[in-house]
Design a protein around this motif. Sequence first.
Motif, PDB file in Angstrom:
ATOM      1  N   LEU A 299       1.014  -1.066  -0.245  1.00 12.77           N
ATOM      2  CA  LEU A 299       0.207  -0.041  -0.009  1.00 12.77           C
ATOM      3  C   LEU A 299       0.847   0.938  -0.132  1.00 12.77           C
ATOM      4  CD1 LEU A 299      -2.794  -0.931   2.187  1.00 12.77           C
ATOM      5  CD2 LEU A 299      -2.851  -0.538   0.076  1.00 12.77           C
ATOM      6  N   THR A 300       2.558   1.457   0.589  1.00 13.65           N
ATOM      7  CA  THR A 300       3.145   2.272   1.084  1.00 13.65           C
ATOM      8  C   THR A 300       3.451   2.810  -0.084  1.00 13.65           C
ATOM      9  OG1 THR A 300       4.845   1.226   1.923  1.00 13.65           O
ATOM     10  CG2 THR A 300       3.591   2.352   2.814  1.00 13.65           C
TER      11      THR A 300
ATOM     12  N   ASP B 292       0.915   4.391 -12.620  1.00  9.41           N
ATOM     13  CA  ASP B 292       1.359   2.391 -13.022  1.00  9.41           C
ATOM     14  C   ASP B 292      -0.572   1.945 -12.648  1.00  9.41           C
ATOM     15  OD1 ASP B 292       0.426  -0.310 -12.924  1.00  9.41           O
ATOM     16  OD2 ASP B 292       2.512  -0.215 -12.175  1.00  9.41           O
ATOM     17  N   PRO B 293      -1.139   1.927 -13.993  1.00 12.25           N
ATOM     18  CA  PRO B 293      -2.334   1.893 -14.192  1.00 12.25           C
ATOM     19  C   PRO B 293      -3.280   0.252 -13.422  1.00 12.25           C
ATOM     20  CG  PRO B 293      -1.821   2.200 -16.473  1.00 12.25           C
ATOM     21  CD  PRO B 293      -0.577   2.250 -15.660  1.00 12.25           C
ATOM     22  N   LYS B 294      -2.158  -0.620 -13.592  1.00  8.71           N
ATOM     23  CA  LYS B 294      -2.809  -1.793 -13.134  1.00  8.71           C
ATOM     24  C   LYS B 294      -2.700  -2.208 -11.828  1.00  8.71           C
ATOM     25  CE  LYS B 294      -0.992  -4.603 -17.578  1.00  8.71           C
ATOM     26  NZ  LYS B 294       0.092  -5.650 -18.103  1.00  8.71           N
ATOM     27  N   LEU B 295      -1.316  -1.662 -11.228  1.00 15.01           N
ATOM     28  CA  LEU B 295      -1.372  -1.635  -9.848  1.00 15.01           C
ATOM     29  C   LEU B 295      -2.572  -0.954  -9.549  1.00 15.01           C
ATOM     30  CD1 LEU B 295      -0.381  -1.865  -7.475  1.00 15.01           C
ATOM     31  CD2 LEU B 295       1.270   0.168  -7.351  1.00 15.01           C
ATOM     32  N   ASP B 296      -2.923   0.198 -10.070  1.00 16.57           N
ATOM     33  CA  ASP B 296      -3.919   1.139  -9.506  1.00 16.57           C
ATOM     34  C   ASP B 296      -5.357  -0.170  -9.556  1.00 16.57           C
ATOM     35  OD1 ASP B 296      -4.095   4.094  -8.751  1.00 16.57           O
ATOM     36  OD2 ASP B 296      -6.325   4.525  -9.900  1.00 16.57           O
TER      37      ASP B 296
ATOM     38  N   ARG C 288     -12.210  -3.178  -2.600  1.00 17.46           N
ATOM     39  CA  ARG C 288     -13.508  -2.722  -2.919  1.00 17.46           C
ATOM     40  C   ARG C 288     -14.046  -4.064  -1.816  1.00 17.46           C
ATOM     41  NH1 ARG C 288     -13.851  -4.427  -8.122  1.00 17.46           N
ATOM     42  NH2 ARG C 288     -13.639  -1.829  -8.434  1.00 17.46           N
ATOM     43  N   HIS C 289     -13.276  -4.876  -1.211  1.00 18.80           N
ATOM     44  CA  HIS C 289     -13.487  -5.721  -0.239  1.00 18.80           C
ATOM     45  C   HIS C 289     -12.866  -5.525   1.012  1.00 18.80           C
ATOM     46  CE1 HIS C 289     -16.156  -7.746  -3.126  1.00 18.80           C
ATOM     47  NE2 HIS C 289     -15.259  -8.588  -3.430  1.00 18.80           N
ATOM     48  N   SER C 290     -12.521  -4.628   0.733  1.00 17.63           N
ATOM     49  CA  SER C 290     -11.528  -4.014   2.256  1.00 17.63           C
ATOM     50  C   SER C 290     -12.083  -2.727   2.807  1.00 17.63           C
ATOM     51  CB  SER C 290     -10.546  -4.036   2.006  1.00 17.63           C
ATOM     52  OG  SER C 290      -9.056  -3.379   2.984  1.00 17.63           O
TER      53      SER C 290
ATOM     54  N   LEU D 190      -9.438  -0.055   3.335  1.00 17.26           N
ATOM     55  CA  LEU D 190      -9.001   0.333   2.208  1.00 17.26           C
ATOM     56  C   LEU D 190      -9.853   1.740   1.130  1.00 17.26           C
ATOM     57  CD1 LEU D 190      -6.770  -2.272   0.128  1.00 17.26           C
ATOM     58  CD2 LEU D 190      -6.107   0.456   0.300  1.00 17.26           C
ATOM     59  N   HIS D 191     -10.947   0.633   1.278  1.00 16.36           N
ATOM     60  CA  HIS D 191     -12.133   1.541   0.808  1.00 16.36           C
ATOM     61  C   HIS D 191     -12.002   2.921   0.893  1.00 16.36           C
ATOM     62  CE1 HIS D 191     -15.878   2.604  -0.784  1.00 16.36           C
ATOM     63  NE2 HIS D 191     -16.072   1.765  -1.607  1.00 16.36           N
ATOM     64  N   GLY D 192     -11.910   3.035   2.203  1.00 21.35           N
ATOM     65  CA  GLY D 192     -11.820   4.642   2.445  1.00 21.35           C
ATOM     66  C   GLY D 192     -10.687   5.567   1.622  1.00 21.35           C
ATOM     67  N   ALA D 193      -9.866   4.576   0.965  1.00 17.79           N
ATOM     68  CA  ALA D 193      -8.463   5.731   1.216  1.00 17.79           C
ATOM     69  C   ALA D 193      -8.336   5.583  -0.020  1.00 17.79           C
ATOM     70  CB  ALA D 193      -7.462   4.907   1.884  1.00 17.79           C
ATOM     71  N   VAL D 194      -8.571   4.792  -0.798  1.00 19.92           N
ATOM     72  CA  VAL D 194      -9.012   5.464  -2.583  1.00 19.92           C
ATOM     73  C   VAL D 194     -10.142   5.427  -2.598  1.00 19.92           C
ATOM     74  CG1 VAL D 194      -9.873   3.618  -4.434  1.00 19.92           C
ATOM     75  CG2 VAL D 194      -8.236   2.427  -2.756  1.00 19.92           C
ATOM     76  N   LYS D 195     -11.226   5.983  -2.234  1.00 22.83           N
ATOM     77  CA  LYS D 195     -11.860   6.491  -2.272  1.00 22.83           C
ATOM     78  C   LYS D 195     -12.035   8.167  -2.244  1.00 22.83           C
ATOM     79  CE  LYS D 195     -16.993   7.954  -0.969  1.00 22.83           C
ATOM     80  NZ  LYS D 195     -16.973   8.604  -2.269  1.00 22.83           N
ATOM     81  N   SER D 196     -11.224   8.163  -1.466  1.00 24.91           N
ATOM     82  CA  SER D 196     -10.287  10.000  -1.218  1.00 24.91           C
ATOM     83  C   SER D 196      -9.079  10.017  -1.805  1.00 24.91           C
ATOM     84  CB  SER D 196      -9.505   9.584   0.145  1.00 24.91           C
ATOM     85  OG  SER D 196     -10.732   9.491   1.263  1.00 24.91           O
ATOM     86  N   GLU D 197      -9.197   8.637  -2.695  1.00 32.92           N
ATOM     87  CA  GLU D 197      -8.052   9.307  -3.571  1.00 32.92           C
ATOM     88  C   GLU D 197      -8.695   9.717  -5.106  1.00 32.92           C
ATOM     89  OE1 GLU D 197      -5.072   9.775  -4.631  1.00 32.92           O
ATOM     90  OE2 GLU D 197      -4.491   9.550  -6.510  1.00 32.92           O
ATOM     91  N   ASP D 198      -9.576   8.843  -5.435  1.00 32.34           N
ATOM     92  CA  ASP D 198      -9.790   9.213  -6.881  1.00 32.34           C
ATOM     93  C   ASP D 198     -11.209  10.135  -6.150  1.00 32.34           C
ATOM     94  OD1 ASP D 198     -10.039   6.666  -7.715  1.00 32.34           O
ATOM     95  OD2 ASP D 198     -11.538   5.540  -6.634  1.00 32.34           O
ATOM     96  N   ASP D 199     -11.744  11.015  -5.180  1.00 35.51           N
ATOM     97  CA  ASP D 199     -12.464  12.179  -5.099  1.00 35.51           C
ATOM     98  C   ASP D 199     -12.149  13.148  -5.378  1.00 35.51           C
ATOM     99  OD1 ASP D 199     -14.984  10.444  -3.981  1.00 35.51           O
ATOM    100  OD2 ASP D 199     -15.034  10.901  -2.278  1.00 35.51           O
ATOM    101  N   ALA D 200     -10.696  12.727  -5.304  1.00 39.63           N
ATOM    102  CA  ALA D 200      -9.208  14.231  -5.141  1.00 39.63           C
ATOM    103  C   ALA D 200      -9.137  14.168  -6.493  1.00 39.63           C
ATOM    104  CB  ALA D 200      -7.762  13.444  -4.004  1.00 39.63           C
ATOM    105  N   ARG D 201      -8.525  12.898  -7.018  1.00 41.89           N
ATOM    106  CA  ARG D 201      -8.590  13.210  -8.523  1.00 41.89           C
ATOM    107  C   ARG D 201      -9.530  14.049  -9.361  1.00 41.89           C
ATOM    108  NH1 ARG D 201      -6.362   7.230  -9.333  1.00 41.89           N
ATOM    109  NH2 ARG D 201      -4.834   7.260  -8.171  1.00 41.89           N
TER     110      ARG D 201
END
Lengths: 212, 212
Positions: free
Chosen positions: A65-66, A104-108, A116-118, A121-132
């Motif tokens: 993750l880091t 790195d699209p595949k990593l993303d 999606r099942h954690s 993690l869901h919060g972190a990814v959603k924050s990044e998506d919202d920021a983008r």
Amino acid sequence: MPQAQTAPKPHRLSAEDWIACALQTLIESGIEAVQITALARRLDVTRGSFYWHFESREALLDALLTHWRRQNTGVMVEALTGAESLDTGILALFSVWVDDARFDPKLDQAVRDWARHSDTLHGAVKSEDDARVAAIAEFYARHGYEQPEAFIRARVLYYTQISYYALSKEQDEEMTDRLGYLEAYFRAFTGRDIDPEIARAYRAETLEASKP
Amino acid sequence: MPQAQTAPKPHRLSAEDWIACALQTLIESGIEAVQITALARRLDVTRGSFYWHFESREALLDALLTHWRRQNTGVMVEALTGAESLDTGILALFSVWVDDARFDPKLDQAVRDWARHSDTLHGAVKSEDDARVAAIAEFYARHGYEQPEAFIRARVLYYTQISYYALSKEQDEEMTDRLGYLEAYFRAFTGRDIDPEIARAYRAETLEASKP
DNA sequence: GGCTTTCCGTACAGGGTTGTATTGAAACGT
DNA sequence: ACGTTTCAATACAACCCTGTACGGAAAGCC
């Protein structure tokens, strides 16, 4: 050629070797497939090595993750901050999306599947998506789009790209074909026509960058 | 009220009960989580029941796929065949995407996640995706869009929706908010403005359908 | 050379999942 | 009622994955 592609001689692995192997299997087969036994098989060592470098499996997952954060977080926001015109801003985004060094699209994609099942993690990814999306929306607004059109166009642009990564396993579309759609994409995303000269320059520059 | 929501009395399960439970866990937690032991715990029986109804775990997984095919395959293509105008066609698509009876977005999402790491499934899902995009592209072309703009607009429209499902875990956006973006979405997707009267009628009809 | 640190192999315990075989209970048909 | 069919519980074998403990080889330091 002193050594062929198979160079399994330098035994003695580092933690980074394990992380690199884990990243690859995460991308190829998902987070459930990154198990210590499988990685050890792939690295041709036993699990004894792993437990010297890492505390547990979760420690390895944290390291993944880091790595994702360092590699993929914030690049789209940065790409848009210095965009002077609408055309160059959109094209700067396109450039990020095909530049393996910055994104790195595949990593993303793999991290998003994982999230999606954690719940954590869901919060972190959603924050990044919202920021983008927010960065793209702010960019649209800066170039004359009213709200909520700027926000919706940002979402459409970003969501389209995310699905493009999600639905195309390997590059089943060649770069030349993708560039052929440049005008149509620009028109769909902005509602305007791209400057022909800027389009020509972008095409030339992108093709050259994908050659060597 | 003779029985509360917990009505676990009617023991004796059928294969459909197992399939329904498997579908739910597939949607909630992914294909790796649909294991017979977990389903049995959830159904409050032992695995002895499962192996009477099914040959093996793979047989259950096949059943899940045929359910997906029956539920989600072809509905978008059908929704567009009878569309007379551009506005009504786009809105017909929107309707499919919010109508649980005709289309199950979470199941679609779960199957797509599943397919990403299953070579055999990947082909089937890709075919369905291509068919959906082709149907939308053909619809755009029928209403005056040239190629490749029709194809790109179809892809943008469909990909945006797919990501919308993928990125929003639960409905974190209310129906009233989504309807507020109607004009902006329509403009981004078609490059034209929606007929105000048609928009008003669609809003009223959608709100009413989501009430009871 | 000797000693320490670094890295890896081996062995074992614990938990979890799939399948199979067999037995048992409840519903159904006549 | 009674036997058959339908469904579920139990027990067992085989396999896989994590984590720990310990021992050994190889490299580095003095």
